[in-house]
Design a protein around this motif. Structure first.
Motif, PDB file in Angstrom:
ATOM      1  N   GLU A 266       0.909  -1.269  -0.004  1.00  0.00           N
ATOM      2  CA  GLU A 266       0.047   0.073   0.036  1.00  0.00           C
ATOM      3  C   GLU A 266       0.954   1.372  -0.051  1.00  0.00           C
ATOM      4  OE1 GLU A 266      -2.963  -0.386  -0.322  1.00  0.00           O
ATOM      5  OE2 GLU A 266      -3.496  -2.211  -0.023  1.00  0.00           O
TER       6      GLU A 266
ATOM      7  N   PHE B 126       3.212   7.457   2.677  1.00  0.00           N
ATOM      8  CA  PHE B 126       2.394   6.287   3.245  1.00  0.00           C
ATOM      9  C   PHE B 126       2.962   5.070   2.228  1.00  0.00           C
ATOM     10  CE2 PHE B 126      -0.510   2.965   3.535  1.00  0.00           C
ATOM     11  CZ  PHE B 126      -1.306   3.257   4.727  1.00  0.00           C
TER      12      PHE B 126
ATOM     13  N   LEU C 285       5.080   5.652   7.828  1.00  0.00           N
ATOM     14  CA  LEU C 285       3.737   6.647   7.501  1.00  0.00           C
ATOM     15  C   LEU C 285       4.462   7.894   8.179  1.00  0.00           C
ATOM     16  CD1 LEU C 285       0.761   4.800   8.562  1.00  0.00           C
ATOM     17  CD2 LEU C 285       2.096   4.384   6.552  1.00  0.00           C
TER      18      LEU C 285
ATOM     19  N   MET D 233       2.355   4.064  11.969  1.00  0.00           N
ATOM     20  CA  MET D 233       2.226   2.784  11.424  1.00  0.00           C
ATOM     21  C   MET D 233       1.387   1.918  12.433  1.00  0.00           C
ATOM     22  SD  MET D 233       3.705   1.206   8.652  1.00  0.00           S
ATOM     23  CE  MET D 233       4.056  -0.270   9.358  1.00  0.00           C
TER      24      MET D 233
ATOM     25  N   LEU E 182      -8.818   1.949   3.725  1.00  0.00           N
ATOM     26  CA  LEU E 182      -7.889   3.188   3.153  1.00  0.00           C
ATOM     27  C   LEU E 182      -8.249   4.144   2.350  1.00  0.00           C
ATOM     28  CD1 LEU E 182      -4.583   1.024   2.880  1.00  0.00           C
ATOM     29  CD2 LEU E 182      -5.166   2.369   4.677  1.00  0.00           C
TER      30      LEU E 182
ATOM     31  N   GLU F 144      -7.477   7.639   7.019  1.00  0.00           N
ATOM     32  CA  GLU F 144      -6.063   8.624   7.011  1.00  0.00           C
ATOM     33  C   GLU F 144      -5.358   7.944   8.228  1.00  0.00           C
ATOM     34  OE1 GLU F 144      -4.538  10.102   4.694  1.00  0.00           O
ATOM     35  OE2 GLU F 144      -6.409  10.350   3.263  1.00  0.00           O
ATOM     36  N   PHE F 145      -4.300   7.458   8.144  1.00  0.00           N
ATOM     37  CA  PHE F 145      -3.512   6.692   9.195  1.00  0.00           C
ATOM     38  C   PHE F 145      -1.846   7.616   9.038  1.00  0.00           C
ATOM     39  CE2 PHE F 145      -6.050   3.413   8.169  1.00  0.00           C
ATOM     40  CZ  PHE F 145      -6.908   3.312   9.306  1.00  0.00           C
TER      41      PHE F 145
ATOM     42  N   LYS G 296      -1.211   2.712  13.986  1.00  0.00           N
ATOM     43  CA  LYS G 296      -2.456   2.899  13.737  1.00  0.00           C
ATOM     44  C   LYS G 296      -3.068   2.065  12.646  1.00  0.00           C
ATOM     45  CE  LYS G 296      -2.500   7.644  15.606  1.00  0.00           C
ATOM     46  NZ  LYS G 296      -2.789   9.000  15.527  1.00  0.00           N
ATOM     47  N   ALA G 297      -2.033   1.764  11.733  1.00  0.00           N
ATOM     48  CA  ALA G 297      -2.535   1.121  10.639  1.00  0.00           C
ATOM     49  C   ALA G 297      -2.654  -0.314  10.886  1.00  0.00           C
ATOM     50  CB  ALA G 297      -1.700   1.246   9.293  1.00  0.00           C
TER      51      ALA G 297
ATOM     52  N   PHE H 269      -9.467  -4.118   4.422  1.00  0.00           N
ATOM     53  CA  PHE H 269      -8.185  -3.064   4.840  1.00  0.00           C
ATOM     54  C   PHE H 269      -8.307  -1.925   3.517  1.00  0.00           C
ATOM     55  CE2 PHE H 269      -4.000  -1.462   5.366  1.00  0.00           C
ATOM     56  CZ  PHE H 269      -3.886  -0.934   6.413  1.00  0.00           C
TER      57      PHE H 269
ATOM     58  N   ALA I  10      -5.621  -0.934  12.678  1.00  0.00           N
ATOM     59  CA  ALA I  10      -6.786  -1.016  11.437  1.00  0.00           C
ATOM     60  C   ALA I  10      -6.761  -2.255  10.902  1.00  0.00           C
ATOM     61  CB  ALA I  10      -6.519   0.263  10.837  1.00  0.00           C
ATOM     62  N   PHE I  11      -5.702  -2.822  10.615  1.00  0.00           N
ATOM     63  CA  PHE I  11      -5.714  -4.073   9.918  1.00  0.00           C
ATOM     64  C   PHE I  11      -6.107  -5.256  10.769  1.00  0.00           C
ATOM     65  CE2 PHE I  11      -3.928  -8.012   8.026  1.00  0.00           C
ATOM     66  CZ  PHE I  11      -4.345  -8.137   6.942  1.00  0.00           C
TER      67      PHE I  11
END
Length: 248
Positions: free
Chosen positions: A36, A41, A112, A73, A65, A69-70, A75-76, A61, A79-80
């Protein structure tokens, strides 16, 4: 089974994944690294476990996206992890009924916008995670029993990305020759600190077979150069036993 390796050094992070997918007696080739990438990012995702669960979590995921917005890292990764738990909740009953276990392990690496440096995470099936840092420059998921020795002996945080890739390939190669469910082609993704750009490359067997052969030859030569004096005590005993039998 699969082989996915993530390595973090001061210079950057890299990912190596085989592409073999085995289902019963059928074998196919499918990409296991998802990248990604957009403005400030850059991250990659690799998983081991059921392919159907992996694909569902990645699709969820990707959709997230499009609107979320993240800036860091972790936070991403959180989320995953939520998408993994979502897939688990949706599929667990049917998987249990089929005698299959929900066992999706994930390696996520990159950087990120507001990260002070590149990061590498191991995400568990339950959605919790650990960050790889000093003293732990790599993580392997899937078939991890054969390729760790060279990683433990060679890698540290000061290793270059080139050395990391070379060592990582030899780790994969050790796994490949010891297991029939890990094989070429392999995909490689490399990220250099603060670049916000991941490059990827696929290597087929013919691309690296000569390196595998060279490594086997180098190992044999190295073994020949290892001192044998320490073995004398053992083999002298064998000789003594042989001599005693001759006398009697």
């Amino acid at each position: 089974m699969t082989y996915c390796l993530g390595i973090k050094v001061k210079e950057g992070v890299l990912a190596i994944a085989d592409t073999r997918i085995t289902s019963g007696t059928d074998t196919t080739v499918k990409k296991k690294i998802t990248i990604e990438q957009k403005d400030h990012f850059s991250l990659f995702i690799m998983t081991s476990g059921l392919r159907s669960v992996r694909d569902k979590a990645v699709i969820y995921f990707n959709e997230l996206l499009e609107t979320a917005e993240f800036n860091k890292m972790y936070k991403a990764v959180n989320a995953f992890g939520e998408q993994v738990k979502r897939a688990a909740q949706e599929d667990k009953v049917s998987l249990d009924a089929a005698g299959l276990r929900f066992d999706l392990n994930t390696i996520i690496g990159g950087q990120l916008r507001d990260d002070d440096e590149h990061k590498l995470f191991l995400l568990y099936p339950e959605g919790n995670w650990v960050e790889l840092g000093q003293g732990a420059p790599y993580v392997v998921i899937g078939n991890s029993g054969h390729g760790k020795a060279i990683l433990n002996r060679i890698l540290d945080e000061n290793s270059s990305l080139k050395l990391a890739l070379k060592t990582g390939f030899l780790s994969f190669d050790s796994t490949r020759v010891s297991s029939n469910n890990v094989d070429f082609p392999i995909d490689v993704a490399v990220y250099k600190k603060d670049s916000f750009n991941i490059v990827e490359q696929r290597y087929n067997k013919q691309d690296l077979e000569h390196i595998s052969t060279q490594w086997a030859e180098e190992l044999k030569l190295a073994l020949e150069h290892i001192s044998e004096d320490w073995m004398d005590a053992t083999f002298n005993k064998l000789e003594e036993i042989k001599n005693r039998k001759l006398i009697t």
